[in-house]
Design a protein around this motif. Sequence first.
Motif, PDB file in Angstrom:
ATOM      1  N   UNK A  88      -9.543  30.652 -22.060  1.00 45.53           N
ATOM      2  CA  UNK A  88     -10.792  29.691 -21.338  1.00 45.53           C
ATOM      3  C   UNK A  88     -10.278  28.265 -21.325  1.00 45.53           C
ATOM      4  N   UNK A  89      -9.298  27.733 -22.249  1.00 44.40           N
ATOM      5  CA  UNK A  89      -8.955  26.425 -21.907  1.00 44.40           C
ATOM      6  C   UNK A  89      -8.135  26.032 -20.781  1.00 44.40           C
ATOM      7  N   UNK A  90      -7.285  27.350 -20.373  1.00 46.15           N
ATOM      8  CA  UNK A  90      -6.613  27.227 -19.173  1.00 46.15           C
ATOM      9  C   UNK A  90      -7.266  26.969 -17.994  1.00 46.15           C
ATOM     10  N   UNK A  91      -8.248  27.842 -18.117  1.00 46.28           N
ATOM     11  CA  UNK A  91      -9.405  27.901 -16.895  1.00 46.28           C
ATOM     12  C   UNK A  91      -9.968  26.626 -16.662  1.00 46.28           C
ATOM     13  N   UNK A  92     -10.388  25.652 -17.776  1.00 46.34           N
ATOM     14  CA  UNK A  92     -10.807  24.548 -17.655  1.00 46.34           C
ATOM     15  C   UNK A  92      -9.896  23.480 -17.099  1.00 46.34           C
ATOM     16  N   UNK A  93      -8.532  23.728 -17.508  1.00 50.04           N
ATOM     17  CA  UNK A  93      -7.382  22.710 -17.160  1.00 50.04           C
ATOM     18  C   UNK A  93      -7.266  23.089 -15.695  1.00 50.04           C
ATOM     19  N   UNK A  94      -7.230  24.210 -15.142  1.00 55.17           N
ATOM     20  CA  UNK A  94      -6.734  24.488 -13.902  1.00 55.17           C
ATOM     21  C   UNK A  94      -8.106  24.107 -12.899  1.00 55.17           C
ATOM     22  N   UNK A  95      -9.058  23.592 -13.268  1.00 51.12           N
ATOM     23  CA  UNK A  95     -10.210  23.128 -12.423  1.00 51.12           C
ATOM     24  C   UNK A  95     -10.048  21.440 -12.185  1.00 51.12           C
ATOM     25  N   UNK A  96      -9.085  20.984 -12.749  1.00 45.42           N
ATOM     26  CA  UNK A  96      -8.957  19.519 -12.897  1.00 45.42           C
ATOM     27  C   UNK A  96      -8.289  19.070 -11.454  1.00 45.42           C
ATOM     28  N   UNK A  97      -7.245  19.683 -11.157  1.00 41.04           N
ATOM     29  CA  UNK A  97      -6.659  19.271  -9.948  1.00 41.04           C
ATOM     30  C   UNK A  97      -6.470  20.554  -8.898  1.00 41.04           C
ATOM     31  N   UNK A  98      -7.712  20.849  -8.219  1.00 44.55           N
ATOM     32  CA  UNK A  98      -7.520  21.999  -7.409  1.00 44.55           C
ATOM     33  C   UNK A  98      -6.743  21.940  -6.160  1.00 44.55           C
ATOM     34  N   UNK A  99      -6.239  20.763  -5.725  1.00 46.30           N
ATOM     35  CA  UNK A  99      -5.349  20.674  -4.581  1.00 46.30           C
ATOM     36  C   UNK A  99      -3.976  20.547  -5.063  1.00 46.30           C
ATOM     37  N   UNK A 100      -3.639  20.747  -6.340  1.00 47.63           N
ATOM     38  CA  UNK A 100      -2.306  21.041  -6.622  1.00 47.63           C
ATOM     39  C   UNK A 100      -1.781  22.315  -6.381  1.00 47.63           C
ATOM     40  N   UNK A 101      -0.822  22.668  -5.556  1.00 49.28           N
ATOM     41  CA  UNK A 101      -0.395  23.934  -5.163  1.00 49.28           C
ATOM     42  C   UNK A 101       1.016  23.973  -5.859  1.00 49.28           C
ATOM     43  N   UNK A 102       1.218  24.603  -6.855  1.00 46.45           N
ATOM     44  CA  UNK A 102       2.669  24.886  -7.589  1.00 46.45           C
ATOM     45  C   UNK A 102       3.553  25.515  -6.928  1.00 46.45           C
ATOM     46  N   UNK A 103       3.268  26.326  -5.872  1.00 44.86           N
ATOM     47  CA  UNK A 103       4.003  26.938  -5.132  1.00 44.86           C
ATOM     48  C   UNK A 103       4.505  26.382  -3.866  1.00 44.86           C
ATOM     49  N   UNK A 104       3.923  24.891  -3.449  1.00 44.34           N
ATOM     50  CA  UNK A 104       4.093  24.562  -2.374  1.00 44.34           C
ATOM     51  C   UNK A 104       5.680  23.855  -1.996  1.00 44.34           C
ATOM     52  N   UNK A 105       6.081  23.911  -1.005  1.00 45.60           N
ATOM     53  CA  UNK A 105       7.627  23.462  -0.783  1.00 45.60           C
ATOM     54  C   UNK A 105       8.060  22.245  -1.285  1.00 45.60           C
ATOM     55  N   UNK A 106       7.112  21.241  -1.419  1.00 45.25           N
ATOM     56  CA  UNK A 106       7.348  20.052  -2.044  1.00 45.25           C
ATOM     57  C   UNK A 106       7.649  20.067  -3.374  1.00 45.25           C
ATOM     58  N   UNK A 107       6.696  21.029  -4.016  1.00 50.32           N
ATOM     59  CA  UNK A 107       7.036  21.084  -5.350  1.00 50.32           C
ATOM     60  C   UNK A 107       8.255  21.919  -5.924  1.00 50.32           C
ATOM     61  N   UNK A 120       0.038  18.583 -11.752  1.00 49.41           N
ATOM     62  CA  UNK A 120       1.260  17.593 -11.470  1.00 49.41           C
ATOM     63  C   UNK A 120       1.663  16.922 -13.020  1.00 49.41           C
ATOM     64  N   UNK A 121       3.060  16.519 -12.958  1.00 50.08           N
ATOM     65  CA  UNK A 121       3.301  15.866 -14.399  1.00 50.08           C
ATOM     66  C   UNK A 121       2.446  14.768 -14.731  1.00 50.08           C
ATOM     67  N   UNK A 122       2.087  13.788 -13.879  1.00 52.37           N
ATOM     68  CA  UNK A 122       1.326  12.615 -13.942  1.00 52.37           C
ATOM     69  C   UNK A 122       0.126  12.675 -14.612  1.00 52.37           C
ATOM     70  N   UNK A 123      -0.468  14.205 -14.485  1.00 52.93           N
ATOM     71  CA  UNK A 123      -1.900  14.384 -14.765  1.00 52.93           C
ATOM     72  C   UNK A 123      -1.974  15.238 -16.029  1.00 52.93           C
ATOM     73  N   UNK A 124      -0.750  15.369 -16.926  1.00 54.62           N
ATOM     74  CA  UNK A 124      -0.585  16.226 -17.868  1.00 54.62           C
ATOM     75  C   UNK A 124      -1.180  15.636 -19.140  1.00 54.62           C
ATOM     76  N   UNK A 125      -1.687  14.420 -19.157  1.00 54.85           N
ATOM     77  CA  UNK A 125      -2.222  13.836 -20.498  1.00 54.85           C
ATOM     78  C   UNK A 125      -3.615  13.604 -20.154  1.00 54.85           C
ATOM     79  N   UNK A 126      -4.505  14.130 -20.876  1.00 49.89           N
ATOM     80  CA  UNK A 126      -6.246  13.895 -20.789  1.00 49.89           C
ATOM     81  C   UNK A 126      -6.608  13.130 -21.837  1.00 49.89           C
TER      82      UNK A 126
END
Length: 312
Positions: free
Chosen positions: A163-182, A119-125
């Motif tokens: 590999x970097x993308x894999x690690x990033x995508x383990x950070x917010x597993x509940x985020x579903x980019x294709x959900x209706x809200x998104x 999610x946008x609010x979590x894109x800064x590490x």
Amino acid sequence: MNYFEEINGAAAEYFPASIFMIRYDSSATAVWRYNDDFSSVRQTIPHWHREQEIVYVENGELQFTVNGRHLPVCTGDILLINGFDIHAACGEGLVRVTQYVMPLFGNSQKTIALSFNLSDENKALHPGDPCYAQIRRELDSAWEVYRQRQPGCPLFVLGCLQKLTYYVNTLEPSYAEDSAAIRRSRFDYRKMTDLFTFIDQNYASNISISQAAEIMNLSTTYFCRFFKQAIGMTFFEYLKGYRCEKADMMLRSSDKSITQTALECGFSSPQYFSKVYKEYRGCMPSQTRKKEAPLYAGQSTVRGKELSEHEN
């Protein structure tokens, strides 16, 4: 605005990524002004591009905006930006930028797009965040091999980014980019790409609020409110800044007069252009042109007189 193609040009044709340094400096009067180590820039206006972008802050403090979210970053932080995210930056500091297009994997039934599922609010590490060390390691490895440009390095760099993308995508597993809200929250931002394309193709002409609102299928009232919230400035403030960016590039890359530059970039007169340019760049157009004088040694003194007269 597609900064990637403007900055990197042919380099993108043979290499899967481009890594470069940018110095954000509020006193800088140059935009994408190069030396051997980095480009200097006061700020980047809101823009988008199809490439994904990773920003590592070497030092300093900056304020990024991603899809309307304000994300302050400082030394050691990493910012993750997906293709078509609307983003901008200002502040004081040196950043390392990695831009690339990640391929799709899979078949016609199922594909995997290697994008940042955050999610946008979590894109800064920040240092100490989960997986920060692994992400930083892959980012640094890609940077070192990229600098060497040895045979086979494109594959190595792509491997690091995967590999970097894999690690990033383990950070917010509940985020579903294709959900209706998104999908609902993304609708207007996707339409913004149509508007930015229209501006890029028509910035030399008059562009009205009603035209911009029509492109996004919004009422003028809602469009003005949405644009200010998403971009952080009014539509006409953005348009003036965009035209200034185009004019700045023209001043540095051609010998066109200030009058011609002003008109070709959508300003009604050279006087108005000079006023707006000084507001956004901190100097007059003739000062920028004077710095580039060695590029145009064949210019006549008449041209120089014309430049100064328009700014008095």
